[in-house]
Write an enzyme that holds these catalytic residues in place. Structure first.
Site, PDB file in Angstrom:
ATOM      1  N   ASP A  44       0.862  -1.169   0.000  1.00  0.00           N
ATOM      2  CA  ASP A  44       0.000   0.000   0.000  1.00  0.00           C
ATOM      3  C   ASP A  44       0.909   1.232   0.000  1.00  0.00           C
ATOM      4  O   ASP A  44       2.147   1.124   0.119  1.00  0.00           O
ATOM      5  CB  ASP A  44      -0.932  -0.041   1.230  1.00  0.00           C
ATOM      6  CG  ASP A  44      -2.155   0.816   1.023  1.00  0.00           C
ATOM      7  OD1 ASP A  44      -3.173   0.570   1.681  1.00  0.00           O
ATOM      8  OD2 ASP A  44      -2.100   1.733   0.163  1.00  0.00           O
TER       9      ASP A  44
HETATM   10  C1  GLC Z   1      -4.337   4.258  -0.178  1.00  0.00           C
HETATM   11  C2  GLC Z   1      -5.180   3.084   0.227  1.00  0.00           C
HETATM   12  C3  GLC Z   1      -5.256   2.010  -0.815  1.00  0.00           C
HETATM   13  C4  GLC Z   1      -5.152   2.638  -2.187  1.00  0.00           C
HETATM   14  C5  GLC Z   1      -3.749   3.187  -2.316  1.00  0.00           C
HETATM   15  C6  GLC Z   1      -3.543   3.875  -3.667  1.00  0.00           C
HETATM   16  O1  GLC Z   1      -3.637   4.787   0.918  1.00  0.00           O
HETATM   17  O2  GLC Z   1      -4.913   2.467   1.484  1.00  0.00           O
HETATM   18  O3  GLC Z   1      -6.497   1.327  -0.614  1.00  0.00           O
HETATM   19  O4  GLC Z   1      -5.391   1.670  -3.195  1.00  0.00           O
HETATM   20  O5  GLC Z   1      -3.430   4.089  -1.268  1.00  0.00           O
HETATM   21  O6  GLC Z   1      -4.348   4.997  -3.759  1.00  0.00           O
END
Ligand code: GLC
Length: 710
Positions: free
Chosen positions: A270
């Site tokens: 993430d």
């Molecule tokens: C965010 C989220 C994740 C998302 C990623 C990209 O912080 O936790 O669900 O897909 O970053 O935006």
């Protein structure tokens, strides 16, 4: 040999041969770049506003770039035509519930209990986002929450693991289609692996203390269903899983995901998830972060750049080259399987030629009205007669497209989302609509109350459209108070004093507290945040054109003090009938609205339930005892009252939707399976069938039966 003569360029060769040929030609630097993902633009989530990494054509992936097909092609051409090996970039985006055509938030979609509708919506999102230059969505989110203080409950499919897995698999099919190498499809990404929803006290990004049993019984099953459905990628979660952060958790990322489940795709971290292990107290050394994450099975690093330590880790012998190669192999496997080498570019069509198409908007409307849940309908207040002469429409939601768009709305343009005020006149052509804003979502002002009272006094019926506001749920939106904010409850009470029938519509991304609202409305429809179809879908229900069929996929508490509260909890040491039973002294222990709850304009009756043990089948007669046709979701719950690993009071083992005309009845049959349905999952993740007494319940019926060892 020219690049285009290399074996990996030959689509006729087996995929694994192409992967190995390309991998064998790559330098270490080229391999490192394939394992990194940068953003070159901001998406709809302010947390992710790009910090402007400089683009490099050998990068593995770009996320959150919404520059459209033409610009994507320009960047992609640099990668494909101006680098040594021409490896295409895979372009990712959070296409969570639609791209330009907005669909209900996933939690609302779950309340439709219709996997085919979820799949259809994801297919529209795939087509629209693919045309705009996206290859890969960070969806479906399969976290199983028990705490609505956490804003991300809006993003998953509710509190039941079986349902989350079934809906997640439907989303994977919708995004990837039958052949994900074909244009118009996007790679799915099961997230957040794993246990993110178990965060303490509803705080986002918090620690999660997850027992092995809970891990295997609650949090892993939806991901297993998604992997079996063919999801091409997963995203590791932010949370620390009982002392080992998910992004460096070898047990989940390798022993379970790869060794047990045989997953062949890749895992992306993430956002900054790899370097956040420092905050979690794991290590402050970027090289160790990189080594631990890669070795655990996290293949690609999102946004942060600790993976730039790979060369020195390999040189110093702290990281085996084969670990790096396996991660790159997985990324290349997905890029080949996605058809990126054959279709690296997009037709540069105008977005409107593929977005917001009539058939897409119709699916969005069907999804919206199927997701809304009728919570109260005193004296059949609903449906409303279309011959009404004067209707009041009051509240901030009535004119707010963001309340329908919801969080993670991707490229949905609010100005394209019809509001209730825009459309209601069409559904009540003989009525004069008296509109009043009433009050804002937040703040103490009651200045608008007088105008609202005046509108209500002119009307035969009052429709109150209240809600959280579109930005109160989602990531980094934890609240200790989940009642409607501001003076909305006071406005409702004020209007209720006038004695007109009140229809309360509530828009939210999470369960909200109804005790302060319920007594002041004759009818209550929870309309969630349902995208482009929200206003029309809601009016379909208000007029009776559609008989509401939504059923809650998540428990609505009476008070935050009850949290965590969910249907498949375990027994206490004393039954509720015991004089000292541990229930609250200051509040009714039951939820305000339980999992599976939802009313209809008709009445369904269950009778004559039977179980045949030799055949392992159960039957029940379902009858539409009302005056209207309707759709009932038949939920089958299993109880296992005596087990050496004690079981939840009940758990969902199957559901199906039955449509019946007034007076019609049908025998509904469940074919259940000893290992699939009666066995429980033990703390090692094994399924264990323990012969003995079981109870099946469906609707108002239940039957006890004994299954002996084979
Ligand atoms: C965010 C989220 C994740 C998302 C990623 C990209 O912080 O936790 O669900 O897909 O970053 O935006």
């Amino acid at each position: 040999m020219k690049q285009n003569e290399y074996p990996y360029r030959n689509p006729a060769l087996p995929l694994e041969e192409r992967v190995e040929d390309l991998l064998g030609r790559m330098t270490l630097e080229e391999k490192v770049d394939q394992l990194m993902q940068i953003t070159i633009g901001a998406d709809t989530n302010p947390n992710n506003a790009g910090d402007g990494h400089s683009f490099r054509p050998t990068i593995g992936s770009v996320l959150s770039y919404s520059g459209g097909a033409k610009n994507r092609n320009a960047f992609q051409r640099l990668a494909v035509e101006h680098t040594r090996l021409g490896i295409p970039i895979i372009w990712g985006y959070d296409v969570i519930h639609g791209w330009r055509t907005g669909f209900p938030i996933p939690l609302a979609q779950a309340c439709s209990w219709d996997p085919s509708l979820i799949e259809a919506g994801c297919r529209v999102a795939a087509r629209e986002s693919y045309a705009a230059g996206i290859d890969w969505t960070f969806s479906p989110m399969l976290d199983v929450p028990h705490d609505p203080r956490w804003g991300r409950v809006m993003e998953g499919y509710g509190e039941d693991p079986l349902a989350a897995g079934i809906f997640g698999a439907a989303a994977v099919r919708g995004y990837q289609g039958d052949d994900p190498s074909q244009p118009g499809t996007i790679a799915a990404c099961l997230k957040h692996f794993v246990g993110y929803a178990a965060i303490e006290a509803g705080h986002d990004y918090a620690y999660t203390d997850i027992s092995s049993r809970a891990l295997h019984e609650i949090y892993l099953p939806p991901f297993h269903a998604g992997v079996k459905a063919g999801a091409m990628t997963l995203m590791s979660a932010f949370n620390d899983i009982t002392g080992t952060p998910a992004v460096v958790n070898h047990y989940t990322l390798t022993e379970v995901l790869r060794d047990r489940w045989g997953f062949k795709g890749f895992v992306v971290s993430d956002w900054d998830g790899v370097i956040q292990v420092e905050n979690q107290g794991y290590t402050s050394d970027p090289a160790e972060m990189c080594r631990a994450a890669l070795t655990a099975g996290n293949d690609m690093e999102m946004n942060s750049t600790s993976y730039r330590n790979i060369p020195q880790l390999v040189a110093s012998g702290r990281l085996e080259m084969q670990v790096v190669d396996e991660a790159v192999r997985r990324v290349l496997r997905v890029k080949f399987a996605k058809g990126l080498f054959e279709h690296p570019y997009r037709d540069e069509v105008a977005p409107e030629s593929v977005s917001l198409l009539p058939e897409s908007l119709e699916i969005a409307r069907e999804a919206a009205r199927a997701s809304m849940v009728l919570l109260k309908n005193e004296s059949d207040t609903l449906p409303l007669k279309t011959t009404l002469r004067h209707i009041a429409l009051i509240g901030p939601v009535a004119t707010d497209p963001e309340a329908s768009a919801g969080a993670w709305a991707a490229m949905v343009l609010p100005e394209t989302v019809p509001t209730l005020r825009d459309v209601i006149g069409k559904y009540f052509p003989e009525s004069e609509i008296h509109f009043a804003h009433g009050c804002d979502y937040e703040g103490d002002s009651e200045e608008g109350f007088a105008e609202a009272v005046a509108a209500a006094e002119k009307s035969e019926v009052v429709i109150m459209a209240l809600g959280e506001g579109g930005n109160r749920s989602g990531e980094n939106r934890s609240y200790t108070n989940i009642a409607l904010p501001g003076r909305q409850a006071a406005l409702l009470r004020r209007i209720a004093e006038l004695g007109r029938p009140v229809v309360l519509l509530v828009s939210s991304g999470r369960p909200i507290l109804y005790p302060e609202l319920e007594p002041f409305a004759n009818a209550i429809l929870h309309i969630w945040e349902c995208g482009h179809g929200a206003a029309a879908g809601c009016c379909d229900i208000l007029t009776g054109a559609y008989n509401p069929s939504g059923r809650l996929a998540i428990t609505f508490p009476r008070s935050v003090g009850q949290i965590p509260i969910y249907y498949n909890r375990h027994h206490r040491a004393r039954p509720d009938s015991h004089s000292w039973n541990g229930t609250y002294f200051d509040l009714d222990d039951s939820p305000m609205y339980p999992f599976g709850y939802g009313l209809s304009y008709t009445r369904f009756e269950y009778s004559q339930m039977s179980v045949s043990v030799p055949e392992l089948t159960a039957q029940v007669t379902l009858r539409n005892a009302g005056e209207r046709a309707g759709k009932e979701t038949v939920f089958w719950f299993l109880s296992d009252p005596e087990a050496k690993l004690t079981q939840p009071i009940r758990r969902l083992i199957a559901f199906e939707q039955i449509e019946l005309a007034p007076g019609e009845e049908q025998i509904v049959t469940l074919h259940f399976d000893r290992m699939r349905d009666l066995a429980y999952i033990d703390p090692t993740g094994r399924k264990v069938f323990e012969p003995g007494r079981f109870i099946l319940s469906v609707g108002s019926e239940k039957a006890e039966f004994i299954v002996r060892a084979e």
